[in-house]
Write a protein that holds these residues in place. Structure first.
Motif, PDB file in Angstrom:
ATOM      1  N   ALA A 224     120.570  83.567  69.232  1.00  0.00           N
ATOM      2  CA  ALA A 224     120.162  83.288  67.850  1.00  0.00           C
ATOM      3  C   ALA A 224     119.401  84.467  67.251  1.00  0.00           C
ATOM      4  O   ALA A 224     119.608  84.841  66.089  1.00  0.00           O
ATOM      5  CB  ALA A 224     119.311  82.023  67.801  1.00  0.00           C
ATOM      6  N   LEU A 225     118.513  85.067  68.041  1.00  0.00           N
ATOM      7  CA  LEU A 225     117.713  86.180  67.535  1.00  0.00           C
ATOM      8  C   LEU A 225     118.548  87.449  67.364  1.00  0.00           C
ATOM      9  O   LEU A 225     118.166  88.337  66.604  1.00  0.00           O
ATOM     10  CB  LEU A 225     116.536  86.452  68.466  1.00  0.00           C
ATOM     11  N   LEU A 226     119.681  87.524  68.065  1.00  0.00           N
ATOM     12  CA  LEU A 226     120.541  88.700  67.967  1.00  0.00           C
ATOM     13  C   LEU A 226     121.631  88.553  66.904  1.00  0.00           C
ATOM     14  O   LEU A 226     122.499  89.427  66.788  1.00  0.00           O
ATOM     15  CB  LEU A 226     121.192  88.999  69.324  1.00  0.00           C
ATOM     16  N   ALA A 227     121.604  87.480  66.111  1.00  0.00           N
ATOM     17  CA  ALA A 227     122.594  87.325  65.039  1.00  0.00           C
ATOM     18  C   ALA A 227     122.643  88.611  64.218  1.00  0.00           C
ATOM     19  O   ALA A 227     121.606  89.109  63.770  1.00  0.00           O
ATOM     20  CB  ALA A 227     122.226  86.148  64.145  1.00  0.00           C
ATOM     21  N   PRO A 228     123.824  89.191  64.031  1.00  0.00           N
ATOM     22  CA  PRO A 228     123.891  90.509  63.382  1.00  0.00           C
ATOM     23  C   PRO A 228     123.541  90.479  61.906  1.00  0.00           C
ATOM     24  O   PRO A 228     123.733  89.480  61.203  1.00  0.00           O
ATOM     25  CB  PRO A 228     125.350  90.936  63.593  1.00  0.00           C
ATOM     26  N   THR A 229     123.035  91.589  61.437  1.00  0.00           N
ATOM     27  CA  THR A 229     122.671  91.781  60.038  1.00  0.00           C
ATOM     28  C   THR A 229     123.900  91.628  59.151  1.00  0.00           C
ATOM     29  O   THR A 229     124.961  92.178  59.445  1.00  0.00           O
ATOM     30  CB  THR A 229     122.070  93.183  59.837  1.00  0.00           C
ATOM     31  N   ARG A 230     123.745  90.906  58.068  1.00  0.00           N
ATOM     32  CA  ARG A 230     124.859  90.696  57.148  1.00  0.00           C
ATOM     33  C   ARG A 230     125.135  91.977  56.361  1.00  0.00           C
ATOM     34  O   ARG A 230     124.213  92.669  55.907  1.00  0.00           O
ATOM     35  CB  ARG A 230     124.559  89.552  56.190  1.00  0.00           C
ATOM     36  N   ILE A 231     126.410  92.281  56.197  1.00  0.00           N
ATOM     37  CA  ILE A 231     126.842  93.450  55.429  1.00  0.00           C
ATOM     38  C   ILE A 231     127.328  92.962  54.070  1.00  0.00           C
ATOM     39  O   ILE A 231     128.254  92.163  53.976  1.00  0.00           O
ATOM     40  CB  ILE A 231     127.954  94.218  56.181  1.00  0.00           C
ATOM     41  N   TYR A 232     126.699  93.449  53.005  1.00  0.00           N
ATOM     42  CA  TYR A 232     126.923  92.927  51.659  1.00  0.00           C
ATOM     43  C   TYR A 232     127.841  93.802  50.799  1.00  0.00           C
ATOM     44  O   TYR A 232     128.009  93.532  49.606  1.00  0.00           O
ATOM     45  CB  TYR A 232     125.579  92.785  50.940  1.00  0.00           C
ATOM     46  N   VAL A 233     128.428  94.818  51.381  1.00  0.00           N
ATOM     47  CA  VAL A 233     129.145  95.827  50.601  1.00  0.00           C
ATOM     48  C   VAL A 233     130.283  95.240  49.766  1.00  0.00           C
ATOM     49  O   VAL A 233     130.328  95.389  48.539  1.00  0.00           O
ATOM     50  CB  VAL A 233     129.679  96.940  51.524  1.00  0.00           C
TER      51      VAL A 233
END
Length: 364
Positions: A224-233
């Motif tokens: 859960a803590l390693l959920a990847p950062t969302r890419i908003y491009v």
């Protein structure tokens, strides 16, 4: 003639053969990120990019560099290395898109004491996936094997990305005016900031990374803590090019409180109402476990909002609709007032762990 032991690079702990094997192993991952303007071939001294082939006429280049911070320690401690590469790309390309730029290419730096093929390949696979999501080419990087610099199993990452925006279309925040509306776009979790505090609380409270997450029992705490950062491009570029977005703030270190003012002109003050969205369970759990003050939450974490867009009041519905169609969850979270350049975040009693109504203020 010198006599005695004949030394080799391998005797010092550096394997040239392992490095060559690694480059061959990741070549297909890299090639999969090719895009107009770059063929994503690696192995040379550098790489070319053709802006005209990418469709640009008179581009300004925009550059960004970043890392993943101590989130890497969670990856190392859990043995899960397949998503921190996505984080690395996200932290760079999200910083490009807030300036109106389309990410074009990406380079990475991977440093370790001893190259472990499985770990390094998993990291690069994540980087390639991040590049695919962002639409940029992975055109090169550096893999540094440095004995004595890192502990066993440790490694570090850095990323560098370049994007482009047509001259005159860059986002500078100069169009932001009193009465404009703040839209908050949901994050996927803690992204890649605040992990030194996250790890400290997890350790001090005796939580195990391989146990079910208290706020999501379908996953371990580590997962859960390693959920990847969302890419908003990709969701944001069409709105930027349509002229509906006046400014964007990537919510990283400094949280909502300190990042939004970075894109505001003088005399503009952002006011954010935390009642506009629900604090995600992961953040609520951490706040409770660490007894973190509401204001500290606002200046440390994204608190469920990974990107803030500033739009004119007449463009709110169209922008919200477009973001929803692109798969994003967005909320109207505040507005721009006249005042000292800065941000005020407010909350009602019983929100974000506070018994009373609260506010946090930052003046840039």
């Amino acid at each position: 003639m010198t006599t005695g032991k004949s030394y080799s690079y391998a005797d010092a702990g550096v394997s040239i053969a392992a490095g060559n094997t690694f480059v061959k192993a990741i070549s297909s991952l890299v090639k999969a990120t090719a895009r107009p303007g770059a063929d994503a071939e690696i192995g040379g001294f550098g790489a070319f990019f053709d802006p005209k082939a990418a469709g640009f006429n008179d581009p300004l280049l925009v550059a960004a560099t970043d890392g993943v911070g101590t989130k890497l320690k969670l990856a190392i401690d859990t043995g899960r290395h397949d998503t921190v590469g996505i984080d690395l790309v996200a932290m760079c390309v999200n910083d490009l898109v807030v300036q109106g730029a389309e990410p074009l290419f990406f380079l990475d730096y991977f440093a370790t004491g001893k190259l472990e093929q499985g770990v390094a390949s998993a990291v690069v696979a994540g980087i390639a996936e991040g590049c695919r999501i962002a639409g940029c080419a992975l055109i090169g990087g550096e893999t540094a094997e440095m004995p004595g610099m890192y502990g066993a199993g440790d490694y570090d990452l850095a990323g560098f990305s370049v994007g482009a925006v047509e001259r005159g279309q860059q986002l500078t925040g100069e169009r932001v005016a009193q009465g404009d509306v703040l839209l908050g776009i949901a994050s996927s979790g803690f992204h890649s900031n605040g992990y030194s505090l996250v790890r400290r609380i997890v350790a001090d409270k005796g939580h195990k990374l391989d146990a079910p997450a208290p706020f999501d029992t379908s996953r371990t705490l580590g997962e859960a803590l390693l959920a990847p950062t969302r890419i908003y491009v990709k969701p944001l570029l069409p709105e930027i090019r349509a002229g509906r977005i006046k400014a964007l703030a990537h919510i990283t270190g400094g949280g909502l409180l300190e990042n939004v003012p970075r894109v505001l002109p003088k005399g503009a003050h952002a006011r954010i109402d935390t009642g506009a969205w629900m604090l995600p369970p992961a953040f609520a759990w951490l706040q409770h476990e660490g007894n973190i003050a509401a204001g500290e939450m606002a200046r440390t974490f994204n608190c469920g909002i990974g990107m803030v867009a500033v739009v004119a009041s007449g463009d709110v519905e169209a922008t919200l609709g477009a973001l929803a169609a692109a798969g994003e969850t967005a909320y109207v979270i505040g507005a721009i007032d006249a005042g000292d350049t800065g941000c005020t975040v407010v909350g009602d009693a019983e929100t974000w762990g506070s018994r009373e109504a609260w506010e946090a203020v930052h003046v840039a």
